[in-house]
Design a protein around this motif. Structure first.
Motif, PDB file in Angstrom:
ATOM      1  N   LYS A 140      34.636  59.713  86.504  1.00  0.00           N
ATOM      2  CA  LYS A 140      34.988  58.309  86.723  1.00  0.00           C
ATOM      3  C   LYS A 140      35.119  57.986  88.212  1.00  0.00           C
ATOM      4  O   LYS A 140      36.048  57.299  88.643  1.00  0.00           O
ATOM      5  N   HIS A 174      33.542  55.946  89.715  1.00  0.00           N
ATOM      6  CA  HIS A 174      33.384  54.495  89.873  1.00  0.00           C
ATOM      7  C   HIS A 174      34.697  53.736  89.721  1.00  0.00           C
ATOM      8  O   HIS A 174      34.775  52.551  90.075  1.00  0.00           O
ATOM      9  N   ASP A 175      35.750  54.394  89.206  1.00  0.00           N
ATOM     10  CA  ASP A 175      37.002  53.732  88.847  1.00  0.00           C
ATOM     11  C   ASP A 175      37.852  53.487  90.101  1.00  0.00           C
ATOM     12  O   ASP A 175      38.281  54.443  90.755  1.00  0.00           O
ATOM     13  N   SER A 190      40.861  52.930  90.465  1.00  0.00           N
ATOM     14  CA  SER A 190      42.207  53.502  90.408  1.00  0.00           C
ATOM     15  C   SER A 190      42.213  55.018  90.599  1.00  0.00           C
ATOM     16  O   SER A 190      43.275  55.627  90.678  1.00  0.00           O
ATOM     17  N   ALA A 191      41.037  55.630  90.680  1.00  0.00           N
ATOM     18  CA  ALA A 191      40.945  57.089  90.718  1.00  0.00           C
ATOM     19  C   ALA A 191      40.877  57.617  92.146  1.00  0.00           C
ATOM     20  O   ALA A 191      40.117  57.091  92.974  1.00  0.00           O
ATOM     21  N   PHE A 193      37.595  57.623  94.221  1.00  0.00           N
ATOM     22  CA  PHE A 193      36.782  56.420  94.013  1.00  0.00           C
ATOM     23  C   PHE A 193      35.821  56.211  95.178  1.00  0.00           C
ATOM     24  O   PHE A 193      36.198  56.272  96.341  1.00  0.00           O
ATOM     25  N   ARG A 202      28.242  55.646  88.381  1.00  0.00           N
ATOM     26  CA  ARG A 202      28.509  55.120  87.043  1.00  0.00           C
ATOM     27  C   ARG A 202      29.185  56.211  86.232  1.00  0.00           C
ATOM     28  O   ARG A 202      29.080  57.399  86.549  1.00  0.00           O
ATOM     29  N   PRO A 203      29.926  55.845  85.182  1.00  0.00           N
ATOM     30  CA  PRO A 203      30.610  56.867  84.387  1.00  0.00           C
ATOM     31  C   PRO A 203      29.613  57.802  83.706  1.00  0.00           C
ATOM     32  O   PRO A 203      28.567  57.366  83.226  1.00  0.00           O
ATOM     33  N   GLU A 227      38.026  62.747  84.319  1.00  0.00           N
ATOM     34  CA  GLU A 227      39.087  62.313  83.416  1.00  0.00           C
ATOM     35  C   GLU A 227      38.937  63.039  82.089  1.00  0.00           C
ATOM     36  O   GLU A 227      37.903  62.952  81.427  1.00  0.00           O
ATOM     37  N   GLN A 287      47.339  62.412  87.102  1.00  0.00           N
ATOM     38  CA  GLN A 287      46.290  62.403  88.118  1.00  0.00           C
ATOM     39  C   GLN A 287      46.681  63.416  89.197  1.00  0.00           C
ATOM     40  O   GLN A 287      47.722  63.271  89.843  1.00  0.00           O
TER      41      GLN A 287
END
Length: 426
Positions: A254, A256-257, A259-260, A263, A274-275, A318, A402
């Motif tokens: 992830k 692309h996220d 919040s990660a 990122f 992309r995921p 994730e 995380q």
């Protein structure tokens, strides 16, 4: 530089990365250093006909280095993975530098949360990453992002425990939970007898740090498009869609996220990530790709040329939540008999393709009997194959964390995991 290169080659791409680091280091419950430093790297891609070359330099490349790369390009054989430059325009994304001056507050909260330990040490690190991309196909983009993590090792007598947490901004770090986790584990270990394990097979409970680490190893080697193309991966493109792991296991990259931790708005080829579902309920979903490896396998790029124009890499993994409890003592009860490993390092391979590896349990590890910790285990090492790891996952916790620290191959949002019948040794 791009104008100069455009007159010398058919295609060129330049990715410049600047990382401003702000670190607070502490020991014996006191801050010992508050420092900052900057690292700059440039990644250069050149193509003439189907001949290509890649150059990586610290800072900006000198004219002599560029001339040397151009000279070498003339003698290169044709690149079997060559694809012409192209793709959508990278999306600009700018963030202001986060509040690095609040890093000492994280340290204090972590120390205050570690009730009952004798002392703690560790570091809080904020990285402010700025990347600029440009190529001769007319694509340009720029982004800046914040990434922060805290790692802490606490001591009680001769016992120690390490925990870590990661986030995108300082305010998102739950520093007190790191101290509480260390204190809780050391309280469970206090007063227990110590023993050494015997070589054999056992059931294991792995923390998010350990399980996230092992999933990073899988992604780095087996879900890597370049390894698949070269035959270094356990999997081939024909394995996609097949059940290759436990049905309890779902792992998605992830990057692309937003919040990660990790990122990335676009990779070193200017492609947005992309995921990628590496495992979806045990079924192999796909691989991490650059534009080159994707073309070689007849699929689409996934935007995972992260820090390299050659080799794809995971940016943030994730692990899908399971149905098991997130309470450590309840997980002990579900494990019933086996060992709890809270942290690991020194992961080494005897054979990457078969996944024959070993990794050392760091700090406190606990032997569990009848659902309760009965001994502190020293010098435990997991020694098995990655295939047995992913196939022998029995249960995953509802609770996830995380996590990231310097010894992990990739940041992860991971669960606690119960694995059955895994090889261990001293």
């Amino acid at each position: 530089m791009m104008r100069f290169l455009a007159n010398r080659v058919d295609e060129a791409a330049v990715a410049k990365a600047r990382v401003e680091n702000y670190m607070v280091r502490f020991a014996n419950d006191e801050v010992t250093a508050f420092k900052s430093w900057t690292v700059e790297n440039t990644y250069l891609y050149l193509a003439k006909g189907r001949r290509t070359t890649f150059v990586s330099t610290t800072g900006s490349p000198s004219l002599a280095q560029v001339e040397e790369a151009l000279k070498a390009l003339e003698n290169m054989p044709e690149d079997p993975l060559y694809v012409p430059l192209g793709g959508p325009q990278p999306i600009n994304h700018d963030e202001a530098l986060d509040n690095f001056e609040k890093l000492p507050d994280l340290v204090k909260r972590a120390i205050d949360g570690a009730h009952g330990v004798e002392r703690s040490a560790g570091a809080a690190l904020l990285s402010y990453v700025t990347v600029e991309y440009e190529d001769t196909a007319g694509r340009r983009g720029r982004y800046s992002v914040n990434r922060v993590y805290l790692t802490m090792r606490s001591f009680l007598g001769e016992l120690s425990a390490t925990s870590a947490v990661a986030a995108r901004r300082v305010a998102e770090i739950k520093a007190e939970h790191v101290g509480e986790q260390n204190a809780h584990l050391l309280s469970l270990a206090k007063g227990l007898p110590q023993r050494r394990v015997e070589t054999g097979r056992a059931d294991l409970l792995l923390s998010p740090l350990v399980f996230g680490h092992l999933m990073g190893e899988v992604a780095h080697f087996w879900a890597n498009g370049l390894e698949v193309v070269s035959g270094g991966s356990r999997y081939s493109k024909d394995d996609v869609g097949k059940a290759v792991a436990s049905p309890a296991l779902t792992v998605v990259d992830k990057t692309h996220d937003p919040s990660a931790y990790g990122f990335t708005p676009f990779d070193s080829e200017g492609v947005p990530p992309r995921p990628v579902a590496i495992y979806e309920r045990g079924v192999l979903g796909g691989f991490l790709h650059t534009r080159r490896t994707a073309a070689a396998l007849g699929t689409e790029p996934t935007g995972h040329a992260l820090g390299s124009l050659v080799r794809p890499a995971p940016g943030h993994l994730e692990v899908g939540a399971g149905d098991a409890s997130g309470d450590l003592e309840e997980l002990f009860a579900e494990l019933k008999n086996g060992f709890y490993i809270h942290n690991n390092w020194y992961t080494r391979y005897q054979n990457v393709k078969t996944g024959q590896f070993s990794t050392v349990g760091r700090d406190v590890a606990l032997e569990v009997r009848d659902g309760r910790p009965v001994a502190v285990v020293k010098f435990i090492r997991i020694a098995d194959t990655l295939e047995n790891v992913v196939k022998n996952v029995e249960a995953l916790s509802k609770k996830r964390a995380q996590v990231y620290w310097w010894d992990m191959p990739a940041p992860a949002t991971s669960t606690w995991a119960i694995l059955r019948n895994i090889g261990i040794t001293t």
